[in-house]
Design a protein around this motif. Structure first.
Motif, PDB file in Angstrom:
ATOM      1  N   PRO A 208      33.321  33.979  46.264  1.00 43.82           N
ATOM      2  CA  PRO A 208      33.285  33.077  47.499  1.00 43.82           C
ATOM      3  C   PRO A 208      32.016  32.558  48.327  1.00 43.82           C
ATOM      4  CG  PRO A 208      33.506  35.247  48.499  1.00 43.82           C
ATOM      5  CD  PRO A 208      33.459  35.480  46.943  1.00 43.82           C
ATOM      6  N   VAL A 209      32.025  31.724  49.051  1.00 47.22           N
ATOM      7  CA  VAL A 209      30.646  30.990  49.645  1.00 47.22           C
ATOM      8  C   VAL A 209      30.764  31.515  51.047  1.00 47.22           C
ATOM      9  CG1 VAL A 209      29.323  29.075  50.007  1.00 47.22           C
ATOM     10  CG2 VAL A 209      30.602  29.615  47.751  1.00 47.22           C
ATOM     11  N   VAL A 210      29.627  31.812  51.545  1.00 43.11           N
ATOM     12  CA  VAL A 210      29.697  31.864  53.074  1.00 43.11           C
ATOM     13  C   VAL A 210      28.522  30.930  53.606  1.00 43.11           C
ATOM     14  CG1 VAL A 210      28.594  33.163  54.950  1.00 43.11           C
ATOM     15  CG2 VAL A 210      29.981  34.433  53.289  1.00 43.11           C
ATOM     16  N   LEU A 211      29.054  30.193  54.406  1.00 40.79           N
ATOM     17  CA  LEU A 211      27.778  29.085  55.179  1.00 40.79           C
ATOM     18  C   LEU A 211      27.647  29.686  56.595  1.00 40.79           C
ATOM     19  CD1 LEU A 211      29.510  25.492  54.178  1.00 40.79           C
ATOM     20  CD2 LEU A 211      27.670  26.943  52.892  1.00 40.79           C
ATOM     21  N   HIS A 212      26.604  29.291  56.974  1.00 41.50           N
ATOM     22  CA  HIS A 212      25.967  30.030  58.323  1.00 41.50           C
ATOM     23  C   HIS A 212      26.287  29.131  59.649  1.00 41.50           C
ATOM     24  CE1 HIS A 212      24.956  33.369  55.854  1.00 41.50           C
ATOM     25  NE2 HIS A 212      24.909  32.503  55.072  1.00 41.50           N
ATOM     26  N   GLY A 213      27.416  28.787  59.689  1.00 37.64           N
ATOM     27  CA  GLY A 213      27.851  27.964  61.140  1.00 37.64           C
ATOM     28  C   GLY A 213      29.250  28.454  61.206  1.00 37.64           C
ATOM     29  N   GLU A 214      29.876  28.163  62.312  1.00 36.40           N
ATOM     30  CA  GLU A 214      31.451  28.344  62.359  1.00 36.40           C
ATOM     31  C   GLU A 214      32.148  27.640  61.655  1.00 36.40           C
ATOM     32  OE1 GLU A 214      34.044  27.770  65.169  1.00 36.40           O
ATOM     33  OE2 GLU A 214      33.780  25.640  64.339  1.00 36.40           O
TER      34      GLU A 214
ATOM     35  N   LEU B  42      24.916  20.874  55.588  1.00 36.61           N
ATOM     36  CA  LEU B  42      26.319  20.678  55.306  1.00 36.61           C
ATOM     37  C   LEU B  42      26.440  21.019  53.870  1.00 36.61           C
ATOM     38  CD1 LEU B  42      27.741  17.219  56.571  1.00 36.61           C
ATOM     39  CD2 LEU B  42      28.608  19.536  57.143  1.00 36.61           C
ATOM     40  N   SER B  43      25.446  21.553  52.925  1.00 33.98           N
ATOM     41  CA  SER B  43      25.769  21.742  51.605  1.00 33.98           C
ATOM     42  C   SER B  43      26.484  22.933  51.242  1.00 33.98           C
ATOM     43  CB  SER B  43      24.357  21.785  50.964  1.00 33.98           C
ATOM     44  OG  SER B  43      24.466  21.948  49.608  1.00 33.98           O
ATOM     45  N   ILE B  44      27.543  22.897  50.265  1.00 35.22           N
ATOM     46  CA  ILE B  44      28.114  23.978  49.659  1.00 35.22           C
ATOM     47  C   ILE B  44      27.193  24.474  48.416  1.00 35.22           C
ATOM     48  CG2 ILE B  44      30.387  24.738  48.718  1.00 35.22           C
ATOM     49  CD1 ILE B  44      31.765  23.004  50.453  1.00 35.22           C
ATOM     50  N   LEU B  45      26.853  23.154  47.685  1.00 34.80           N
ATOM     51  CA  LEU B  45      26.185  23.626  46.292  1.00 34.80           C
ATOM     52  C   LEU B  45      24.960  24.335  46.647  1.00 34.80           C
ATOM     53  CD1 LEU B  45      26.450  19.718  44.980  1.00 34.80           C
ATOM     54  CD2 LEU B  45      27.779  21.625  44.130  1.00 34.80           C
ATOM     55  N   ASP B  46      24.272  24.281  47.771  1.00 36.69           N
ATOM     56  CA  ASP B  46      22.882  24.990  47.882  1.00 36.69           C
ATOM     57  C   ASP B  46      23.288  26.536  47.878  1.00 36.69           C
ATOM     58  OD1 ASP B  46      21.648  22.794  48.247  1.00 36.69           O
ATOM     59  OD2 ASP B  46      21.253  22.958  50.414  1.00 36.69           O
ATOM     60  N   TRP B  47      24.395  26.925  48.209  1.00 38.39           N
ATOM     61  CA  TRP B  47      24.685  28.342  48.290  1.00 38.39           C
ATOM     62  C   TRP B  47      25.537  28.803  47.095  1.00 38.39           C
ATOM     63  CZ3 TRP B  47      22.973  31.352  52.190  1.00 38.39           C
ATOM     64  CH2 TRP B  47      22.269  30.635  53.408  1.00 38.39           C
ATOM     65  N   GLU B  48      25.780  28.195  46.074  1.00 35.83           N
ATOM     66  CA  GLU B  48      26.439  28.515  44.968  1.00 35.83           C
ATOM     67  C   GLU B  48      25.849  29.865  44.375  1.00 35.83           C
ATOM     68  OE1 GLU B  48      26.362  26.537  41.212  1.00 35.83           O
ATOM     69  OE2 GLU B  48      28.274  27.305  40.545  1.00 35.83           O
ATOM     70  N   ASN B  49      24.851  29.899  44.098  1.00 35.81           N
ATOM     71  CA  ASN B  49      24.030  31.155  43.564  1.00 35.81           C
ATOM     72  C   ASN B  49      23.588  32.235  44.646  1.00 35.81           C
ATOM     73  OD1 ASN B  49      24.890  30.480  40.853  1.00 35.81           O
ATOM     74  ND2 ASN B  49      23.025  29.118  41.015  1.00 35.81           N
ATOM     75  N   ALA B  50      23.570  32.021  46.020  1.00 36.26           N
ATOM     76  CA  ALA B  50      22.759  32.605  46.996  1.00 36.26           C
ATOM     77  C   ALA B  50      23.720  33.961  47.309  1.00 36.26           C
ATOM     78  CB  ALA B  50      22.886  32.114  48.224  1.00 36.26           C
TER      79      ALA B  50
ATOM     80  N   SER C 191      23.645  36.322  44.772  1.00 37.27           N
ATOM     81  CA  SER C 191      22.920  37.244  43.975  1.00 37.27           C
ATOM     82  C   SER C 191      21.797  37.706  44.612  1.00 37.27           C
ATOM     83  CB  SER C 191      22.688  36.327  42.792  1.00 37.27           C
ATOM     84  OG  SER C 191      21.773  37.290  41.971  1.00 37.27           O
ATOM     85  N   ARG C 192      21.343  38.954  44.306  1.00 36.54           N
ATOM     86  CA  ARG C 192      20.215  39.513  45.019  1.00 36.54           C
ATOM     87  C   ARG C 192      19.003  38.909  44.439  1.00 36.54           C
ATOM     88  NH1 ARG C 192      21.213  45.468  42.446  1.00 36.54           N
ATOM     89  NH2 ARG C 192      23.427  44.631  42.378  1.00 36.54           N
ATOM     90  N   THR C 193      18.975  38.282  43.043  1.00 33.48           N
ATOM     91  CA  THR C 193      17.970  37.829  42.479  1.00 33.48           C
ATOM     92  C   THR C 193      17.748  36.380  42.837  1.00 33.48           C
ATOM     93  OG1 THR C 193      19.055  37.176  40.650  1.00 33.48           O
ATOM     94  CG2 THR C 193      18.144  39.415  40.690  1.00 33.48           C
ATOM     95  N   GLU C 194      18.650  35.690  43.357  1.00 29.95           N
ATOM     96  CA  GLU C 194      18.410  34.259  43.873  1.00 29.95           C
ATOM     97  C   GLU C 194      17.968  33.839  45.114  1.00 29.95           C
ATOM     98  OE1 GLU C 194      19.013  31.605  41.771  1.00 29.95           O
ATOM     99  OE2 GLU C 194      19.081  33.045  40.196  1.00 29.95           O
ATOM    100  N   PRO C 195      17.075  32.982  45.691  1.00 24.64           N
ATOM    101  CA  PRO C 195      16.611  32.776  46.938  1.00 24.64           C
ATOM    102  C   PRO C 195      17.731  32.166  47.685  1.00 24.64           C
ATOM    103  CG  PRO C 195      15.872  30.971  45.580  1.00 24.64           C
ATOM    104  CD  PRO C 195      16.830  31.895  44.576  1.00 24.64           C
ATOM    105  N   PHE C 196      17.749  32.481  49.029  1.00 26.04           N
ATOM    106  CA  PHE C 196      18.609  31.710  49.979  1.00 26.04           C
ATOM    107  C   PHE C 196      18.072  30.307  50.431  1.00 26.04           C
ATOM    108  CE2 PHE C 196      18.908  36.209  51.254  1.00 26.04           C
ATOM    109  CZ  PHE C 196      20.437  36.543  50.911  1.00 26.04           C
ATOM    110  N   PRO C 197      18.951  29.167  50.370  1.00 27.86           N
ATOM    111  CA  PRO C 197      18.516  28.022  50.765  1.00 27.86           C
ATOM    112  C   PRO C 197      17.761  27.812  51.998  1.00 27.86           C
ATOM    113  CG  PRO C 197      20.974  27.884  50.458  1.00 27.86           C
ATOM    114  CD  PRO C 197      20.290  29.383  50.127  1.00 27.86           C
ATOM    115  N   PHE C 198      18.259  28.665  53.132  1.00 30.50           N
ATOM    116  CA  PHE C 198      17.505  28.893  54.165  1.00 30.50           C
ATOM    117  C   PHE C 198      18.172  30.233  54.648  1.00 30.50           C
ATOM    118  CE2 PHE C 198      21.204  25.801  55.076  1.00 30.50           C
ATOM    119  CZ  PHE C 198      21.800  26.816  56.001  1.00 30.50           C
TER     120      PHE C 198
END
Ligand code: PLP
Length: 392
Positions: A61-67, A229-237, A239-246
């Motif tokens: 799953p993906v978590v986005l950081h807003g309600e 508003l991006s979901i794509l930015d968070w696709e690999n977030a 993973s402990r080895t991938e950067p967070f988009p923010f």
């Protein structure tokens, strides 16, 4: 802020946000780790893995950081293109609202709308899809919270899958409170949040995204990238080895982690059962008090919210104000179309406990009596107790 006896409610029985579990509140106070501290990156990966288990997904799953409105708007922005024809299913304020987002991204919006105390009929969806083969995306709200009604998303999902369209589901106020998960309804994007039935504060969105939805979003040049508003930015977030988009909302991730632990520790079936029992006891009491449920039939009444039709001649805002002032109990109002027509009693997370049905019925009936509308609180409590005791 400390508890204030003059301003804080005794019990918040709303339809979300709900009061968080005490363990979740404590988890929010854990050390706020630096997001690139390997300890946090590992923690984040574990929370996403736990969420995958809780959402019963075969991919991450993906978590986005807003309600959760963030996840809903992001789903519309990412998945829907000008070439799509969207069929929006509206049985309430949230379902209707999703159509306004969809209309930003495509001029081709069709809708099935039913009165806001009814549910969408999967047969009507099938008929519309047969009549309009070009429909490529269907959107539906599972539990339209301001109506307290449930749509049959598994049956709708089967119809949509047979047609081949993508399905977007808003399950913000049902997930975790009843047996629902993304793959059971064949959702391509399934949006939920921690602030309803999981008993955590509002600040995150959790999304289940199907492999073909990932592919469609990647092929959409207009899908938000490098954006809140991006979901794509968070696709690999995950993973402990991938950067967070923010920077992720570190404290809220800790709260979610605890909410997931509580849910798995108690056992999902037990959690759903106490939501269902609290709602059934509340409905029995509402009827025994001589009041009407908002839902057209009991079969579509939500296990996570009971909406009670406002009796003729009663000012709904005054009713809630009296419940709060006299008894310290906070209920939710309707929203939009349902505002003023109903009062909502939430059964979500920590308040999905049958004894709260008794408190809710007492405060609701007492407030009505105070406003001059006779309601038998005694009958209501008897009826609620007999439902609770029958389940014991
Ligand atoms: C609570 C809720 C959301 C999140 O939106 P808010 O209005 O900001 O709380 C989205 N969809 C549904 C069905 C909800 O109940």
């Amino acid at each position: 802020m400390r508890y204030s006896p003059d301003t804080d409610p005794v019990i918040t029985l709303t339809s979300g946000p709900v009061n968080a579990y005490p363990d979740v509140l404590r988890a929010l106070g854990r050390t706020v780790l630096y997001d690139y501290d390997p300890a946090f990156q590992l923690h984040y990966e574990r929370v996403i893995d736990k969420l995958q288990t809780v959402m019963r997904l075969s991919n991450r799953p993906v978590v986005l950081h807003g309600e959760p409105v963030l996840g809903l708007e992001a789903a519309a922005a990412s998945l829907i293109t000008a070439g799509d024809t969207v069929l929006n299913l509206a049985s309430g304020v949230y379902g209707k609202g999703f159509g306004y987002w969809a209309a930003r991204y495509t001029p081709n919006l069709d809708e099935i709308e039913v009165p806001y105390n009814q549910a969408i009929d999967p047969e009507a969806v099938a008929a519309r899809l047969r009549a309009r083969p070009e429909i490529s995306v269907v959107s539906v709200c599972h539990h339209d919270t301001p109506s307290g009604t449930i749509n049959p998303i598994e049956a709708i999902g089967a119809v949509v899958a047979a047609h081949g369209a993508y399905l977007i589901v808003d399950a913000v106020s049902s997930f975790g409170g009843m047996d629902t998960h993304p793959e059971a309804c064949r959702a391509d994007i399934y949006v939920t949040g921690p602030n309803k039935c999981l008993g955590a504060p509002p600040a995150l969105t959790m999304l289940g995204v199907s492999p073909r939805a990932w592919a469609k979003m990647k092929a959409n040049p207009a899908a938000p990238r490098a954006s809140m508003l991006s979901i794509l930015d968070w696709e690999n977030a995950w993973s402990r080895t991938e950067p967070f988009p923010f920077t992720p909302s570190v404290a809220e991730v800790n709260g979610l982690d605890m909410a997931l632990d509580l849910y798995l520790g108690e056992g999902p079936e037990r959690v759903w059962a106490r939501h269902a029992l609290t709602a059934a006891a509340t409905r029995a009491g509402v009827r025994a008090m001589g009041l009407e449920l908002w839902a057209a039939t009991e079969a579509i009444a939500s296990p996570t919210t009971t909406a009670v039709r406002t009796p003729e001649g009663i000012d709904e805002a005054a009713l809630r104000a009296a419940a709060r002032a006299r008894y310290g109990v906070v209920f939710s109002s309707g929203r939009g179309e349902t505002l003023g027509k109903l009062t909502r009693i939430g059964h979500m997370g920590p308040t999905a406990q049958p004894i709260y049905a008794v408190a809710a019925l007492t405060a609701l009936g007492g407030a009505l009596n105070g406003l001059g509308h006779p309601a038998s609180v005694g009958n209501a409590i008897e009826a609620a107790l007999s439902v609770i005791d029958a389940a014991a």
